[in-house]
Each structure stands twice: as structure tokens, then as C-alpha cells.
Design a protein around this motif. Sequence first.
Motif, PDB file in Angstrom:
ATOM      1  N   TYR A   1      10.345  48.099  39.285  1.00  0.00           N
ATOM      2  CA  TYR A   1      10.195  49.650  38.783  1.00  0.00           C
ATOM      3  C   TYR A   1      10.295  50.583  39.916  1.00  0.00           C
ATOM      4  O   TYR A   1      10.875  51.863  39.839  1.00  0.00           O
TER       5      TYR A   1
ATOM      6  N   SER B   1      11.921  61.003  35.106  1.00  0.00           N
ATOM      7  CA  SER B   1      10.778  62.066  35.439  1.00  0.00           C
ATOM      8  C   SER B   1      10.304  61.577  37.026  1.00  0.00           C
ATOM      9  O   SER B   1      10.266  62.706  37.490  1.00  0.00           O
ATOM     10  N   ALA B   2      10.066  60.379  37.083  1.00  0.00           N
ATOM     11  CA  ALA B   2       9.358  60.401  38.335  1.00  0.00           C
ATOM     12  C   ALA B   2      10.308  60.406  39.443  1.00  0.00           C
ATOM     13  O   ALA B   2      10.047  60.954  40.456  1.00  0.00           O
TER      14      ALA B   2
ATOM     15  N   LYS C   1      10.861  57.682  31.759  1.00  0.00           N
ATOM     16  CA  LYS C   1       9.913  57.639  32.833  1.00  0.00           C
ATOM     17  C   LYS C   1      10.391  57.598  34.094  1.00  0.00           C
ATOM     18  O   LYS C   1      10.153  58.143  35.106  1.00  0.00           O
TER      19      LYS C   1
ATOM     20  N   ASP D   1      15.355  49.289  30.613  1.00  0.00           N
ATOM     21  CA  ASP D   1      15.825  50.596  30.062  1.00  0.00           C
ATOM     22  C   ASP D   1      16.767  50.723  29.079  1.00  0.00           C
ATOM     23  O   ASP D   1      17.084  49.808  28.526  1.00  0.00           O
TER      24      ASP D   1
ATOM     25  N   VAL E   1      12.023  55.302  26.391  1.00  0.00           N
ATOM     26  CA  VAL E   1      10.502  55.665  27.070  1.00  0.00           C
ATOM     27  C   VAL E   1      10.662  55.366  28.570  1.00  0.00           C
ATOM     28  O   VAL E   1      10.524  55.951  29.164  1.00  0.00           O
TER      29      VAL E   1
END
Lengths: 230, 220
Positions: free
Chosen positions: B90, B20-21, B17, B172, B13
Motif C-alpha cells: 500500500y 487522496s493520500a 484512499k 483496488d 474505497v
Amino acid sequence: MELLAFGKTGWGDELFYATLMTIAVSITAMLVGFFFALIFTPLKLSKYKTLNLVGNFYTTVIRGVPELLVIYLFFFGGSGAIMYVASIFGYYEYIEINAFITGSMAIGIISGAYSTEVFRGAIQSIDKGQFEAAKVLGINKFGQFYKIILPQMLRLAIPNLSNVWQITLKDTSLISVTGLVEIMRQSYIAAGSTRDPLFFYSFAAVLYLLLTYVSMKLINKLEARYSMGY
Amino acid sequence: MINSFPKLLGATVVTLKLLSASLIFGLFVGLFFAILRLNKNIFINKFAYGYSYVFRGTPLLVQIFIIYFGLGQIEYFRTTFLWVIFKEPYWCAVIAFTLNTGAYTSEILRSAFQTIKLGIIEAGRSLGISNKIIFYKIQIPIAIRQSLPAYGNEIILMMKGTSLASTVTLMDLTGVAKHIISTTFKPIEVFIVAGGIYLFMTFIIHNIIKFLEKKYSFNS
């Protein structure tokens, strides 16, 4: 600037040797990659489905899995695998593999997957008549490949191989996680002891840019040489 | 091997994330710089070229380290509001990935723009369509379709690139895999599971791009 001085006061000589290490690992990895490509390209082009499957498995898996994961596999699994093989021959001592070998093997296998694709594409774009002519002249399979196809293929493959070289060169930065002292690792050490990460990582970026720039110039020359007469 | 699966799935996940960001932001950055590249002003043009050259010529790892370790070193920078973003690993990772994929995307889009036949633009002009509308309604859709195969490759490269987030303490998929390997000393098993998840994602992305290519091809 004094941070980059040579000798005991600065990091100049350390970074210089680290750059040489990066070049050495890249070249070794590229050669290991060629070795793998020479094995797997014929498999991918073979008439037999099972051999195709093996070739495709290699390129798909390696190109679909992050480089870092492959490096971790080699770093943590490498000596275990060697020790297992050694134990079959009755050798039970602990064997540690050198970080240079682990690193260039890992990067080499990755680079090989890309080279395989490049070679496959180049061979497929060679006119069929060349294969047929070689066959008619009674040249055996080995001679066909090494004397007729390979020289022609190299010319077509050089532009794409230069991309593979760039990828390989940049991938070597990942080996720093295993402790091999190349540009990235040396910058990490220097940044840690001087508390000046911005300077050292930016300098590392400049070194990589320099390496890519110089190698591009050299490859362009090579390309011009190989396309003589075309 | 089975026990590690839920942990790795949870980490997937994080990977998704990050991916996609950075892809969403990267597309805008890429489009912006591709447009700059097409500008006739030589300074703007060179600036955009310099950006893509630097980010494509240096390893992603260096870029992340400069942003995560390097920028925090500037005293003044830490007093600005940007520090709220840059102190988080992040967001540092997302920014590095965005700038990196933006550079590649700008090259892909630029070459797509340049391969659009002049006749199409001329046809638009002779129909009395304004330059702005020609750009948004004719050039961009054609460029997007033409760049789909190359962009698909870029998505897969970026997905692999997100593994570098593990070097700046993010957990990750690769980060968790490494953690499990170093605690259980079962590198091969963990590699198979984590590698399998990555391959599955590659497979999905590959098929989505294939579907889009078919959908937007000339002959459909």
C-alpha cells in the motif's frame, strides 16, 4: 554489466528485441488511434446532436476509465467477441487473438480518444474563412477536409500529438499484463530469473527515458519542418 | 452484474484512499520542486528539472515496480526503519503515485508561477511588502487559481493511475474487477460496472474543479 551481455549469458539481446517490440506496439497503436480519430473527430464536430453524442461518448468514456481496465476488457473479452462474430458465420472453433493485436488495439483505442481531442481542437482553431473560401471555390466536403483543412490542422496538432505519442509510449508498458514481451515484460522475466529486480527495472526506466528523449528530438524536427514559412 | 456491484463498491474505497493520500502528499512534493525550479542556483534548478523529467518520461508501472520489487533487494535498506513502510504494498504504491503526481504538479505550478505578471510582484514591492509575504500571500494564491484547470486534469489522470496498484497485489477497483472477470468470464458486464464507477468519480472531480474555478476566477 555482464547481465546485459548479448547471447546466452546475458539479457542484452532479449531487452533489445523487447525495446523493438515496444516501439512496434506504440507505432501500431498510434496509427490505430489516428484511424479512430479520423472517424470520431468529424462526429464531434458534426451539426447533428446524435453524432455529437456518439463522439463525446467515445472520448469521455475512454479518457475517464483507467487504461488497465480497458486492456483487461480486450484481453479477456477480445477472443470471446471475435468468436461470437465468427459463430454468426457458422464457425465454432476456438479462436485465440495474438497478444500484439489485442494490445495495440486496446492502446490504440485509448490513444485515439486523445488524438480525437487534439484534432478537434486544431480544427476549431483554423480560421473560419478557410472553410468559407473552400466552399466558395466549389470544393466538395471531402476535398475541403482532406486538401484544405487537414494539412493546416496537422501543423497545429503536432505539438499536442507529441504529448499523445508520449502517453501512448508509456501506456504500452501496461500491455505487459497480457504477456506480450515488451520492455516491461522482459524486465519482469529477467528480474525473476536473476533475482535482481532493482537493476532490471531501473534499466527499463532508462530505456523508456531514452525512447521518450529520442522521439522528442525527432518530433521537434518534424515540428520545425511543418511550421516552415510561419 | 448486480452481484459484483457491492464488491466493486468496497474496492472503490481503496481506490479513493490511494488517490487522496497520493494527491495530498503529491501537492507538497510538487510545490517543493516547483519552488526549486524557480531557484536561480543552476544545480538546484537542474536537480528539480531532472526529477520531473525522469518521472514524467517513464511509465508509472516502472516506478511502482522499482519501489516495490527493487528497493527490497538492497540488504542494508531492509535493516533501516524505512523498511517498515516499504514492505507494505500500500505504502509503496502511495509513494510511487506521490512522486509521479509530484513531478507533474511541479510542472503545472512552475508554469503557473512563471505566467504571473511581473507587474503584480512589483506592485507588491512598491507597497513595501516583504518578498516572503509577496510569495505566500500574492504569488501562491494566483498560481493556485491559474493552475486549477491543469491540476484538475492531473487529478483525473492520477485517479486512473491508481489502477496500477492492482499490479502490486492491492485489491483496488481495477484489481477486484480483474479478479471478478477472471473467475466469471464476464468481461463486458464487469467493465460496464467498474468503468461506470470510474466515470462517476471523473464526473464528480470534474464538477468540483469547475466549481472551484468559478469561485476563484477574477470576475467573481
